[in-house]
Design a protein around this motif. Structure first.
Motif, mmCIF file in Angstrom:
data_model
loop_
_atom_site.group_PDB
_atom_site.id
_atom_site.type_symbol
_atom_site.label_atom_id
_atom_site.label_comp_id
_atom_site.label_asym_id
_atom_site.label_seq_id
_atom_site.Cartn_x
_atom_site.Cartn_y
_atom_site.Cartn_z
ATOM 1 N N THR A 14 -9.873 3.881 -4.475
ATOM 2 C CA THR A 14 -10.385 4.754 -3.418
ATOM 3 C C THR A 14 -9.368 5.838 -3.063
ATOM 4 O OG1 THR A 14 -11.675 2.913 -2.500
ATOM 5 C CG2 THR A 14 -11.261 4.801 -1.059
ATOM 6 N N LEU A 15 -8.085 5.466 -2.965
ATOM 7 C CA LEU A 15 -7.037 6.451 -2.674
ATOM 8 C C LEU A 15 -6.956 7.503 -3.776
ATOM 9 C CD1 LEU A 15 -4.177 4.127 -1.322
ATOM 10 C CD2 LEU A 15 -5.577 5.731 0.002
ATOM 11 N N TYR A 16 -7.157 7.072 -5.034
ATOM 12 C CA TYR A 16 -7.118 8.028 -6.149
ATOM 13 C C TYR A 16 -8.271 9.012 -6.039
ATOM 14 C CZ TYR A 16 -7.435 9.912 -10.865
ATOM 15 O OH TYR A 16 -7.518 10.751 -11.942
ATOM 16 N N THR A 67 0.829 -1.224 0.000
ATOM 17 C CA THR A 67 0.000 0.000 0.000
ATOM 18 C C THR A 67 0.859 1.269 0.000
ATOM 19 O OG1 THR A 67 -1.680 -1.221 1.236
ATOM 20 C CG2 THR A 67 -1.899 1.156 1.205
ATOM 21 N N HIS A 117 -2.434 14.470 -5.269
ATOM 22 C CA HIS A 117 -3.157 15.475 -4.476
ATOM 23 C C HIS A 117 -2.440 16.825 -4.475
ATOM 24 C CE1 HIS A 117 -5.625 17.075 -1.219
ATOM 25 N NE2 HIS A 117 -4.494 17.457 -0.589
ATOM 26 N N LEU A 162 -8.866 -0.576 -3.128
ATOM 27 C CA LEU A 162 -8.238 0.366 -2.204
ATOM 28 C C LEU A 162 -7.475 1.433 -2.980
ATOM 29 C CD1 LEU A 162 -7.371 1.282 0.646
ATOM 30 C CD2 LEU A 162 -5.447 -0.318 0.450
ATOM 31 N N THR A 163 -6.767 1.002 -4.034
ATOM 32 C CA THR A 163 -6.014 1.950 -4.862
ATOM 33 C C THR A 163 -6.955 2.961 -5.530
ATOM 34 O OG1 THR A 163 -4.303 0.296 -5.303
ATOM 35 C CG2 THR A 163 -4.481 2.126 -6.855
ATOM 36 N N GLN A 187 1.153 3.170 -3.347
ATOM 37 C CA GLN A 187 -0.107 3.788 -3.750
ATOM 38 C C GLN A 187 -0.393 5.038 -2.913
ATOM 39 O OE1 GLN A 187 0.252 2.152 -6.201
ATOM 40 N NE2 GLN A 187 -1.720 1.125 -6.617
ATOM 41 N N LEU A 188 -0.048 4.965 -1.605
ATOM 42 C CA LEU A 188 -0.201 6.163 -0.769
ATOM 43 C C LEU A 188 0.698 7.297 -1.263
ATOM 44 C CD1 LEU A 188 -0.307 4.520 2.784
ATOM 45 C CD2 LEU A 188 -2.178 5.774 1.651
ATOM 46 N N ALA A 244 -0.793 8.660 -4.534
ATOM 47 C CA ALA A 244 -2.015 9.433 -4.253
ATOM 48 C C ALA A 244 -1.670 10.804 -3.666
ATOM 49 C CB ALA A 244 -2.895 8.635 -3.286
ATOM 50 N N TRP A 245 -0.665 10.863 -2.783
ATOM 51 C CA TRP A 245 -0.237 12.151 -2.210
ATOM 52 C C TRP A 245 0.319 13.061 -3.288
ATOM 53 C CZ3 TRP A 245 4.938 13.938 -1.827
ATOM 54 C CH2 TRP A 245 5.087 15.139 -1.128
ATOM 55 N N ALA A 247 -7.571 11.454 -3.259
ATOM 56 C CA ALA A 247 -6.524 12.410 -3.645
ATOM 57 C C ALA A 247 -7.084 13.526 -4.522
ATOM 58 C CB ALA A 247 -5.400 11.673 -4.373
#
Length: 425
Positions: free
Chosen positions: A119-121, A68, A79, A116-117, A71-72, A75-76, A124
């Motif tokens: 959702t993170l996108y 993860t 953002h 999950l990926t 991907q975090l 996503a940051w 962001a």
């Protein structure tokens, strides 16, 4: 091995992103470099945890955690840059495919990771101060990511099924190998039995020929000896009479040997339905070997009815052979308190008979060969090695089996079974 390959692939992709940072967001190079290095270290740390006791107990959770991290990071970056317009969404897709193709996980695991990926996108993009400004681009990139999740999940599904089939094939192959090994052992046993049958058949042919060729000249010799014993010169000479008696006993001994060999010639014939008491046969055998068992305690433990069916004379011969062998072993020992125990027990329609001595026992390498024709551990001239072979054949004709057991230095036990007379009623 596959975990290391996936980790290395993810770290390489993360670090190669420096080129993308330089080309698209040169003003963010410094903090993006820190983020990429920290993420790479985190992936390595997560991989290292898999080699600890905690990691081995929670391998799926630990793996999911370090997977993860990239991907975090992406996503940051999305953002803090251009949100749904950012080109970093391509990094998310690359990570999805790396996990789906390289990592040995189930399709549900890959699907969960992909959702999950996605959702993170979404977070962001939506969490930016101005929110989503280009909805078409947001929808397009979300669709591409969703397609990547679906493709990665489908690939993982078939990859998982292929691994399962491979595992099943390996297990089936191992089972086939075990069956083949058992078959080979069975074939070896059958080969040994066939070899024993061939030996017995050859000995039967030999004995049949010996019976014809030896009996006639032996009978002539016995007749001549009897005539010579009646001559006045022989009667008047004790020494000559003794010599003639010795010659007569020698000829009778030859007759007995040839007679014993007849057993092999008829080993496949069924015994008749006559009955006899085992204890009566045992009495006869003990009397006949009394000169060999002198000084040896012979005990009996005959339980229940001992009326059996078969050839009494042949069974007497078997008991004589077993008692004689036991006596010889006890004298050869020597044994401080020599003893032979003859026991019988009813086993259904069979009577189990055992002859046990407390002599020196039989060496393990000889135990399986004791019933082979001409096999003997005695010195030359003390036996032909046929006694137990003949006994084995006799018991086999009675539908039984002669078996030997021994504890070297402590005891030897021979056992065989006979049909009980009550079994036919």
């Amino acid at each position: 091995m596959q975990s290391r390959a996936c980790a290395v692939t993810v770290i390489v992709l993360v670090l190669l992103g420096f080129v993308l940072d330089l080309a698209v967001y040169p003003q963010e190079m410094a903090r993006f470099a820190v983020a990429r290095i920290v993420t790479s270290i985190g992936v390595l740390a997560g991989l290292g945890m898999l080699y600890t006791a905690f990691g081995r107990r929670h391998v799926h959770a630990v793996t999911f955690a370090w997977l993860t991290l990239p991907q975090l990071m992406i996503a940051w970056m999305i953002h803090v840059t251009q949100g749904e317009v950012s080109l970093f969404y391509a990094g998310i897709i690359l990570t999805l495919f790396a996990v789906g193709t390289l990592f040995p996980v189930g399709y549900m695991y890959t699907l969960g990771y992909g959702l999950l990926t996605l959702t993170l996108y979404w977070i962001a993009c939506v969490a930016r101060p101005q929110g989503v400004t280009d909805h078409a681009q947001f929808l397009f990139h979300s669709t591409i990511i969703l397609f990547s999740v679906a493709a990665s999940t489908v690939y993982t599904f078939y990859n998982e099924r292929g691994r399962r089939q491979l595992f099943d094939l390996k297990e089936e192959l191992a089972q086939k190998n075990d069956e083949l090994e058992r078959t080979n052992r069975s074939l070896a046993d059958i080969k040994g039995q066939m070899l024993q049958q061939e030996k017995m058949a050859a000995l039967g042919t030999l004995s049949a020929g010996l019976l014809h060729e030896v009996n006639n000249p032996v009978n002539f010799c016995l007749m001549a000896i009897e005539v010579a014993r009646e001559e006045p010169a022989a009667k008047g000479s004790p020494m000559l009479l003794e010599c003639l008696e010795d010659a007569r006993e020698g000829m009778l001994r030859v007759q007995y040997i040839v007679s014993d060999l007849k057993t092999f010639a008829y080993r496949n014939e069924h015994v008749d339905g006559s009955t006899f008491l085992l204890e009566r046969a045992l009495d006869a055998a003990v009397r006949l070997v009394s000169h060999e068992t002198k000084g040896i305690a012979i005990r009996r433990d005959l339980a229940g009815e001992t009326l059996v069916r078969g050839d009494e004379a042949a069974i007497v011969g078997v008991l004589i052979n077993l008692l004689s062998n036991a006596a010889l072993a006890l004298r050869k020992g020597p044994t401080p308190a020599p003893e032979i125990l003859i026991a019988s027990r009813e086993e259904g329609e069979r009577l189990r008979v055992t002859v046990r001595d407390n002599g020196p026992g039989i060496a393990p390498e000889n135990l399986q060969r004791v019933v082979e024709p001409f096999f003997t551990t005695r010195e030359v001239g003390q036996g032909l090695g046929l006694g137990l072979s003949i006994s084995y054949s006799v018991i086999e004709r009675h539908g039984g089996h002669l078996a030997a057991e021994s504890q070297p230095g402590e005891w030897t036990r021979f056992s065989f079974d006979l049909p009980r007379a009550g079994g036919e009623r």
